[in-house]
Design an enzyme around this catalytic site. Structure first.
Site, mmCIF file in Angstrom:
data_model
loop_
_atom_site.group_PDB
_atom_site.id
_atom_site.type_symbol
_atom_site.label_atom_id
_atom_site.label_comp_id
_atom_site.label_asym_id
_atom_site.label_seq_id
_atom_site.Cartn_x
_atom_site.Cartn_y
_atom_site.Cartn_z
ATOM 1 C CE LYS A 188 -3.291 2.518 2.903
ATOM 2 N NZ LYS A 188 -4.037 2.536 4.168
ATOM 3 C CG ASP B 213 -5.649 8.255 4.617
ATOM 4 O OD1 ASP B 213 -6.510 8.893 3.984
ATOM 5 O OD2 ASP B 213 -5.912 7.340 5.413
ATOM 6 C CE LYS C 126 -6.469 8.758 8.063
ATOM 7 N NZ LYS C 126 -7.034 7.522 8.639
ATOM 8 C CG ASP D 240 -2.146 5.103 5.066
ATOM 9 O OD1 ASP D 240 -2.088 4.020 5.680
ATOM 10 O OD2 ASP D 240 -3.181 5.513 4.527
ATOM 11 C CG ASP E 166 -9.946 7.541 6.895
ATOM 12 O OD1 ASP E 166 -8.885 7.584 6.235
ATOM 13 O OD2 ASP E 166 -9.974 7.525 8.140
ATOM 14 C CD GLU F 269 -6.890 5.686 2.404
ATOM 15 O OE1 GLU F 269 -5.760 5.285 2.701
ATOM 16 O OE2 GLU F 269 -7.787 5.835 3.257
ATOM 17 N NE ARG G 40 -10.738 -0.968 3.421
ATOM 18 C CZ ARG G 40 -11.299 -1.284 4.588
ATOM 19 N NH1 ARG G 40 -12.460 -1.910 4.608
ATOM 20 N NH2 ARG G 40 -10.706 -0.973 5.720
#
Length: 559
Positions: free
Chosen positions: A296, A301, A308, A321, A413, A415, A417
């Protein structure tokens, strides 16, 4: 790379390019002359058994006994007074007076616990060297005589990787920084010869990959954009061009491949997405196994429209992330040096940012003031204009992944995946037999397993065993969690094939179930959620987690 891009990177906080010089390692096969060794610290690894004393309170272990006779019993006294009993993590270091007949300025006892390879020994020695500003250290294990040849090799390897990683400090973003004082480590009494040389080279190669992984995760999101991550990957391919090739796909090429899920995440960012594909092919001979490592790669993010918020959201840490991609590229660097035969490996990262506005300052950015001091941004109190972008993915949108499956976005959020969906489809299309994906995917996994243990999800028991064997050899902690098919109910959508989150309960499991929809049934697949161990909260820096396990796993699949 454009000139303006280079200038932007230089002024946005990269004050010192990294200059990592690990200590030089040497070894002496015999330990007879430990007391005569001249240098800053003589570090002795001791188990609980080694500390047994006779009725005169003298050590029974010959090495400790010899040293303590020169020190007038100081080591025995210190071990009693400091309640030092050889447990893992314990250490005591004494400054030695000149003229007592010892060559070393300091003698340290380091607790090893029960069984080799004594994980953490090397890092503990590096920490002691750092606090004493020592430039050279000798390391000896008190009861090395009783160890098997293989145990000796493994301990030597642990000392090399531990001291290398323990002395590493990421000072690239500090206006003033000290270099590590430790220049050399001599390993005494653990053997010598080509077998040991080979083991120590391997430890050094893996450590260099772990350090790259740490540097990538530590880099703030205004320096490490998707474009820069792609440059770093291309740099690995050009450095090891005898075994690596690189392909970087831009947004247009991803559109042609119908990667609607991935591109939706990237839509609001000013920094364009970069789909990164490195291929390792052995320098000679046949290929017996084809593998893919998928990471990933969210370089930042924000959460998107489901932004968030609140202190528990850790938005200022969302530079980490891309920890999965850091593990993948750290492993690539190590494998470029090791050059295993018989295995082809595809390293795949769908890199992008999940932003609301394309150009806003992000929590976690590092900025440089006019006096040269660097500032890490944690809170953004006032923006100069409304930052909401018109191009961002909205909750309620439906996106189509490259395998034709449709996804109703119920949370922007979740995202990672969405990017991994297209990356996994792409990986399967490369004709690989096994895929490992690594992702800082869910807070739910951290709640389940805490900050030190990664979650493992796979429908394949044999592949699970391969990963656990590799992790055990590399000292990284993993725990297998179930892929509970009945939980798929929570991912059903009324109008699309699926939604992208299944609510709070079992969040790490439903995330794995989501990813499973994008893996060909003929391909063995394992998902590792490393949201916990990617970051060391005590030291406030990246760990490089995952690199060692991946390298070990690839080697076990090579001929």
């Amino acid at each position: 790379m454009s000139h303006s891009h280079i200038i932007a990177r230089a002024t946005l906080g990269l004050t010192h390019p990294s200059n990592v010089e690990p200590p030089k390692i040497s070894f002496a096969a015999k330990e007879a002359d430990v007391a005569e060794w001249k240098g800053d610290i003589l570090a002795i690894g001791v188990t609980e058994k080694d500390l047994v004393k006779n009725d005169k309170l003298n050590f029974e272990n010959p090495i400790l006994s010899k040293l303590d006779s020169k020190l007038g019993g100081l080591l025995a006294e210190a071990s009693v007074e400091e309640d030092f009993n050889g447990k893992v993590g314990q250490s005591t270091v004494l400054r030695v007076a000149t003229g007592v007949g010892l060559g070393s300025k300091r003698v340290g006892l380091f607790g090893l616990g029960h069984s080799a390879p004594f994980k953490g020994f090397g890092e503990a020695v590096a920490a002691a060297a750092k606090s004493a500003q020592a430039s050279n250290v000798a390391v000896v294990v008190a009861s090395a005589d009783g160890l098997s040849a293989e145990s000796k090799l493994n301990i030597a390897s642990e000392i090399v990787s531990g001291t290398t990683l323990g002395t590493f400090e990421d000072n690239r973003y500090k206006s003033e920084s000290k270099k590590s004082a430790l220049k050399s480590v001599e390993i005494i009494g653990l053997g010598a010869g080509p077998e040991l040389e080979k083991k120590l080279k391997y430890a050094g190669d893996v450590s260099s990959g772990v350090i790259l992984g740490r540097e990538l995760v530590n880099s703030p999101p205004n320096v490490l954009t998707p474009g820069v991550l792609a440059e770093e990957a291309s740099k690995i391919a050009s450095t090891y061009s005898d075994v690596f090739t690189a392909k970087i796909l831009d947004a247009e090429q991803c559109k042609e491949l119908k990667m609607g899920s991935y591109l939706a995440v990237a839509a609001a960012s000013e920094n364009p997405p970069q789909f990164i594909h490195l291929v390792y092919k052995p320098p000679s001979g046949p290929v017996n196994a084809k593998l893919a490592l998928v990471g990933k790669g969210l370089t930042f993010d924000s959460g998107g429209y489901n932004i968030k918020t609140g202190p528990a959201s850790s938005i200022e840490l969302m530079k980490f992330d891309m920890g999965g991609s850091a593990a993948v590229f750290g492993a690539a660097k190590a494998l470029g040096q090791i050059k295993p035969l018989g295995v082809e490996v595809h390293f795949i990262v769908a890199a992008c940012e999940n932003m609301i506005s394309g150009t806003g300052m992000r929590p976690g950015d590092i900025v440089t003031a006019s006096n040269g001091k660097t500032i890490e941004v944690h809170f953004i109190v006032a923006a100069c204009e409304n930052m909401i972008s018109g191009t961002g993915m909205r909750p309620g949108d439906i996106v189509t992944a490259s395998n034709g499956k449709t996804i109703e976005v119920n949370n922007t959020d979740a995202e990672g995946r969405l990017t991994l969906a297209d990356a996994l489809v792409y990986a399967c299309n490369q004709g690989v037999e096994k895929i490992v994906d690594l992702a800082t995917l869910t807070g739910a996994c951290v709640v389940a397993l805490g900050p030190s243990v990664a979650g493992v999800f796979t429908p394949n028991d044999d592949l699970a065993k391969e990963i656990f064997d590799a992790a055990e050899a590399s000292g990284e902690k993993l725990w297998r969690l179930p892929i509970e098919d009945s939980y798929w109910e929570s991912l059903k959508s009324g109008i699309a094939d699926m939604v992208n989150t299944g609510g709070r309960q079992g969040g790490a499991i439903t995330a794995a179930l989501f990813l499973k929809q994008f893996v060909d049934e003929k391909v063995q697949w394992v998902h590792i959620d490393l949201a916990g161990p990617v970051w060391n909260y005590k030291k406030n820096c990246a760990t490089g987690y995952g690199v060692a396990t991946l390298v070990e796993w690839v080697l076990r699949n090579s001929s």
